[in-house]
Design a protein around this motif. Structure first.
Motif, PDB file in Angstrom:
ATOM      1  N   UNK A 225       0.855  -1.192   0.000  1.00  0.00           N
ATOM      2  CA  UNK A 225       0.000   0.000   0.000  1.00  0.00           C
ATOM      3  C   UNK A 225       0.884   1.233   0.000  1.00  0.00           C
ATOM      4  N   UNK A 226       0.702   2.086  -0.983  1.00  0.00           N
ATOM      5  CA  UNK A 226       1.484   3.321  -1.069  1.00  0.00           C
ATOM      6  C   UNK A 226       0.984   4.302  -0.007  1.00  0.00           C
ATOM      7  N   UNK A 227       1.889   4.902   0.788  1.00  0.00           N
ATOM      8  CA  UNK A 227       1.468   5.765   1.901  1.00  0.00           C
ATOM      9  C   UNK A 227       0.515   6.887   1.498  1.00  0.00           C
ATOM     10  N   UNK A 228       0.690   7.433   0.294  1.00  0.00           N
ATOM     11  CA  UNK A 228      -0.190   8.534  -0.129  1.00  0.00           C
ATOM     12  C   UNK A 228      -1.505   8.026  -0.699  1.00  0.00           C
ATOM     13  N   UNK A 229      -1.632   6.718  -0.825  1.00  0.00           N
ATOM     14  CA  UNK A 229      -2.860   6.158  -1.367  1.00  0.00           C
ATOM     15  C   UNK A 229      -2.863   6.031  -2.869  1.00  0.00           C
ATOM     16  N   UNK A 230      -1.752   6.333  -3.527  1.00  0.00           N
ATOM     17  CA  UNK A 230      -1.692   6.281  -4.991  1.00  0.00           C
ATOM     18  C   UNK A 230      -1.707   4.838  -5.469  1.00  0.00           C
ATOM     19  N   UNK A 231      -2.437   4.572  -6.550  1.00  0.00           N
ATOM     20  CA  UNK A 231      -2.415   3.242  -7.147  1.00  0.00           C
ATOM     21  C   UNK A 231      -1.238   3.160  -8.122  1.00  0.00           C
TER      22      UNK A 231
END
Length: 651
Positions: free
Chosen positions: A345-351
């Motif tokens: 899971x990318x910390x910033x929420x980026x896919x």
């Protein structure tokens, strides 16, 4: 009801199918001697070809990695299908109608024909959509792709297309190719109204959804225009071809990398799959409008060879609440794998698509590289639901997270996570370990689980299977033989020394007997069956030939198959190797001469051994006391010598 395919039909499909024609669809084969072909192995990386196909006996063998089998095994491994599916596919290929045991049924010719018509319609539609992406009307679609970092080459690699605006562009195209409206209704590509059927996908970007064999079976469509009242993504509905719970987008492109790297990366969308592949993660796939479930796991396990010997499944989710929920759903299915499961899971929420667009390919690779074990993610997600600043919150968190730790299959890792959990909660390790132990007992109906694995868990069964395979492994000691002692009643065979002239001759005789079995007809079979091999591995193969009997020696495919069935399992790769190794002759006449010469040498060696035995008996005999035995032995020695000379003369 699906039933077992009749054994005689399996044999018939194997017999009628040209293995070279099938392998040619995957591997470039070149002649390597009379009736033998070679190419680069599709199962491992190599620079010089060692993958050998021998159509006459219907088998392949790689002298580099040891992979071997018949045409059914090849289709299974290449297309990652079950045995049942591989036989049905090959039967359809040659137009053979299979029969099934116990009243079971399979696809009859009419059903196969209908399925092929559906596949043909999807193939033509796929080509139509891709062509439309290059037209002026598809500018909005091309802008969408370019804005997300995908150029024309990327679009072509993934077969992205465009569905024109309007109601019947695809409908007219397929009608013009001879499809009836009744057939088109079954494809899922059309909707039906008062005036008949019309295009389901209109004014949208199109992604072809393909099965593991590469056939297009459905489409995913992304909205482009504001006046489109439909959902953002619109997929093909359930059809006889398309079952969303059994489909993974990108599986046709990723299957070889998944099998080779023992890694599966599960992302959430079509563009995420594209981004991962272009960034150097060719093992990425996506579900199609549904959660990753049981049927998807079956596909993944087959690709990963999920047998407890390694492999990893990595889930990527958005960092929002929905993404966390999806990750926890995936964790619920974790026990169905024996591979290790992770979450990225990318910390910033980026896919992955956004990440590639904003920070480049390296960022996507880093996301996958920094994956965390799925159970760690699940534990921390559980803890976040509680107020750990209070005693009550910590106790409640322990009660909820202890069962999560209890599900960790690896007995060496589980205590470490119990210690980690104790630190996160501020509770003693002993209390956490006790709670985990209680959770393990509760999770095992009928009594506590065996240490390290919940009772009946997939990992436990896989370990047992792995041990059974190891007992018959041919890997450590080279193709065809086990390197060391094995457990139970499975015998151990040392690999014959190629420098030993007797072993070398015996090997050549077995090669001839397997590949040119017709030469064993008549009285030759009795002499061959009576031969004695001094090399244990070769004697075991010879025993299997004798057990198979002379009835199949004129049918090479069935003969080799029967010998494979009779030989001890550790020696099956050796039989496969003997059956495909090129014979040192370039013409049919030269092959016949070589084979007869080898058999003559074998028989001469047998005569020499028998003569030596009788000479020993003669020397131990007192002629005066046993004149009849003395004369009998002399006559037998004379007959053996005449037989030996006749063999040499024939050779």
């Amino acid at each position: 009801m699906a039933g077992l395919i009749k054994r005689e039909d399996i044999d018939e499909v194997r017999q009628r199918t040209d293995i070279k024609e099938v392998v040619d669809g995957y591997v470039t084969l070149k002649g390597a001697g009379l009736g033998t072909y070679k190419g680069l192995c599709p199962f491992h990386d190599e620079r010089s070809p060692s993958f050998t196909v021998r159509p006459q006996v219907g088998r392949y063998h790689c002298f580099g990695c040891g992979e071997d089998g018949d045409v059914i095994a090849f289709v299974q491994k290449q297309d990652h299908t079950s045995f049942h599916e591989a036989v049905e596919k090959l039967a359809a290929r040659i137009g053979y109608e299979l029969r099934y045991e116990d009243g079971g049924t399979g696809p009859n010719r009419e059903e196969v024909g209908k399925r092929q018509r559906l596949l043909d319609a999807h193939k033509i539609a796929d080509e139509f959509f891709r062509a439309q992406l290059l037209t002026p009307g598809a500018a909005e679609g091309r802008n969408f792709l370019f804005g997300r970092g995908f150029d024309r080459a990327a679009s072509e690699q993934f077969g992205v297309g465009y569905a024109p605006q309007g109601w019947d562009a695809l409908l007219k195209h397929l009608r013009g190719r001879g499809f009836t409206d009744q057939e088109l209704k079954l494809t899922g590509m059309f909707s039906e109204g008062n005036r008949g059927i019309y295009d389901r996908f209109r004014g949208r970007l199109i992604w072809p959804i393909r099965d593991i064999a590469g056939d297009t079976i459905g489409f995913g469509a992304r909205k482009l225009y504001e006046d489109d009242q439909g959902p953002k993504y619109l997929n093909t509905p359930e059809t006889t071809l398309y079952k969303k719970s059994q489909v993974l987008y990108g599986i046709d492109l990723a299957k070889r990398s998944i099998a080779k790297d023992r890694q599966l990366v599960v992302v959430e969308g079509y563009t995420d799959v594209m981004a991962c592949h272009l960034a150097g993660i060719p093992t990425a796939v996506a579900t199609c409008g549904t959660a990753f479930g049981t049927e998807h796991i079956k596909i993944a396990r087959r690709l990963l060879s999920d047998d407890g010997s390694g492999g990893e499944v990595i889930f990527t989710f958005d960092g929002d609440a929905a993404g966390q929920k999806a990750a926890l759903r995936a964790f619920e299915e974790d026990q169905r794998f024996t591979a290790q499961t992770y979450v990225a899971v990318e910390p910033t929420g980026a896919d992955p698509c956004d990440l590639r667009q904003s920070r480049g390919d390296a960022a996507v690779r880093d996301l996958i590289a920094t994956r965390r074990p799925l159970f760690e993610f699940a534990i921390k997600a559980t803890l976040r639901r509680h107020n750990l600043d209070t005693v009550e919150g910590r106790v409640a968190a322990l009660r909820e997270s202890a069962p999560v730790v209890a599900q960790i299959r690896d007995a060496a890792i589980r205590p470490e996570y119990a210690r980690e959990l104790a630190g996160w909660l501020g509770i003693s390790v002993e209390d956490v370990s006790r709670a985990v132990g209680v959770a393990m007992k509760r999770a095992a109906p009928g009594g506590p689980a065996a240490p390290g694995t919940p009772a009946g868990a997939p990992g436990q069964m896989a370990s047992a299977q792995s041990g059974a395979v190891q007992a018959g492994s041919a890997q450590a000691g080279g193709p065809g033989v086990a390197a060391g002692p094995t457990s139970g009643a499975v015998p151990s065979y040392q690999r014959p020394d190629p420098r030993d002239p007797v072993a070398s001759m015996e090997r050549q005789a077995l090669e001839v007997a397997l590949q040119e079995s017709a030469l064993l007809g008549g009285g030759i079979w009795e002499r061959f069956a009576a031969a004695r091999f001094v090399t244990p591995a070769f004697q075991a193969v010879h025993d299997a030939m004798r057990a198979s009997g002379p009835g199949l020696i004129g049918e090479p495919l069935r003969w080799v198959e029967q010998v494979m069935h009779e030989v001890p399992e550790p020696l099956r790769p050796l039989v496969s190797e003997l059956a495909v190794v090129p014979l040192p002759a370039s013409t049919a006449e030269a092959v016949q001469k070589y084979c007869k010469d080898i058999l003559s040498r074998l028989f001469e060696l047998q005569i020499t051994r028998v003569k030596a035995d009788k000479m020993g008996q003669l020397q131990r005999l007192d002629p005066a006391a046993n004149p009849e035995d003395f004369q009998r032995l002399n006559r037998e020695l004379m007959m053996l010598e005449m037989e030996r000379r006749a063999l040499r003369s024939d050779a």
